[in-house]
Design an enzyme around this catalytic site. Structure first.
Site, mmCIF file in Angstrom:
data_model
loop_
_atom_site.group_PDB
_atom_site.id
_atom_site.type_symbol
_atom_site.label_atom_id
_atom_site.label_comp_id
_atom_site.label_asym_id
_atom_site.label_seq_id
_atom_site.Cartn_x
_atom_site.Cartn_y
_atom_site.Cartn_z
ATOM 1 N N ARG A 182 0.882 -1.181 0.000
ATOM 2 C CA ARG A 182 0.000 0.000 0.000
ATOM 3 C C ARG A 182 0.909 1.217 0.000
ATOM 4 N NH1 ARG A 182 -3.126 3.112 4.071
ATOM 5 N NH2 ARG A 182 -5.145 3.618 3.162
ATOM 6 N N SER A 223 -12.470 -3.451 -0.461
ATOM 7 C CA SER A 223 -12.768 -2.906 0.870
ATOM 8 C C SER A 223 -14.268 -2.734 1.030
ATOM 9 C CB SER A 223 -12.130 -1.526 1.048
ATOM 10 O OG SER A 223 -10.744 -1.614 1.007
ATOM 11 N N LYS A 265 -5.765 4.975 8.779
ATOM 12 C CA LYS A 265 -6.831 5.476 7.902
ATOM 13 C C LYS A 265 -7.716 6.400 8.749
ATOM 14 C CE LYS A 265 -8.944 3.597 3.822
ATOM 15 N NZ LYS A 265 -9.260 2.426 3.041
HETATM 16 N N1 TZP Z 1 -8.466 0.019 5.525
HETATM 17 C C1 TZP Z 1 -9.351 0.089 6.531
HETATM 18 S S1 TZP Z 1 -8.582 0.361 8.008
HETATM 19 C C2 TZP Z 1 -7.061 0.339 7.282
HETATM 20 C C3 TZP Z 1 -7.180 0.152 5.926
HETATM 21 C C4 TZP Z 1 -6.079 0.097 4.959
HETATM 22 C C5 TZP Z 1 -5.793 0.513 8.013
HETATM 23 C C6 TZP Z 1 -5.562 -0.507 9.063
HETATM 24 O O1 TZP Z 1 -4.319 -0.274 9.653
HETATM 25 P P1 TZP Z 1 -3.986 -0.635 11.160
HETATM 26 O O2 TZP Z 1 -2.664 0.044 11.377
HETATM 27 O O3 TZP Z 1 -3.861 -2.129 11.265
HETATM 28 O O4 TZP Z 1 -5.065 -0.079 12.009
#
Ligand code: TZP
Ligand code: MG
Length: 209
Positions: free
Chosen positions: A41, A110, A139
């Site tokens: 990502r 997603s 996010k």
């Molecule tokens: N999509 C929804 S939450 C997220 C993504 C890419 C990030 C999740 O990251 P983390 O650090 O595990 O909370």
């Protein structure tokens, strides 16, 4: 290309946490720990850099027999040798993504509600992300969906559902008690002092000794 996206622990190499220079090393550690899927990502990174990095990481995952997924850039799937692509609700459709990525590519999507989970199944997604369960700095703009709808998302989609968002080793038991089968952990792994040990502990909680 592998269509296997049945694993339980999905790691995302988010370039918000590791530099491109550290990406190969981190991928090696994730694979050593026993991660089941790896995603790159790279938000805000030049496409050429994503292509170059993806081309380095894909063979590492291929040798380990682990699917390597690109976030966005479906047209870079055949270029890099990745196994698939992950798209969001505001991105191109699963169908369009598969046309660009190739007929055998894994396409993940997603989702943030059970209705979106059901729609992703209709659209032909191979797996879905569901969340964010908890608020997360990875996010920050997204409102957490909580734990209540996990089972419904699984039932309505019938797909592998990867719960995501704020999941860490510490709250993984709670997430599993809420019915999660598969999880994505991003910052928990990438900021761990020992990512290999962290992943192994997660695997143990997931019943994957
Ligand atoms: N999509 C929804 S939450 C997220 C993504 C890419 C990030 C999740 O990251 P983390 O650090 O595990 O909370
Ligand atoms: Mg996207």
């Amino acid at each position: 290309m592998s269509k296997n996206c049945e694993g339980r622990l999905y790691g995302i190499l988010d370039l918000g946490y590791v530099t491109a220079d550290q990406a190969e090393k981190m991928t090696t550690l994730m694979l050593e720990g026993g991660i089941d899927l790896v995603q790159l990502r790279a938000k805000g990174v030049a496409e050429a850099e994503v292509a170059a990095l993806g081309s380095k990481l894909a063979p590492l995952c291929r040798v380990a027999g682990i699917p390597f997924i690109l976030n966005d850039y479906p047209h870079l799937v055949p270029v890099t040798g990745a196994d698939g692509v992950h798209v969001g609700q505001d991105d191109i459709s699963v169908d369009e993504a598969r046309k660009l990525a190739g007929p055998f590519a894994i396409v993940g999507k997603s989702t943030h509600t059970p209705a979106q989970a059901a729609a992703a199944k209709e659209e032909g997604a191979d797996y879905i992300g569901f969340g964010p369960l908890f608020s997360t700095p990875t996010k920050p703009e997204y409102i957490p969906v909580g734990l209540e709808d996990i089972r419904q998302a699984q039932e309505l989609s019938g797909l592998p559902v990867f719960c995501i968002g704020g999941i860490k080793l510490e709250n993984l038991p709670t997430v599993l008690e809420a019915g999660a089968q598969n999880v994505v952990i991003v910052s928990g792994i990438l900021t761990a002092q020992d990512p290999v040990a962290y992943i192994k502990e997660c695997r143990s909680l997931l019943g994957q000794s």
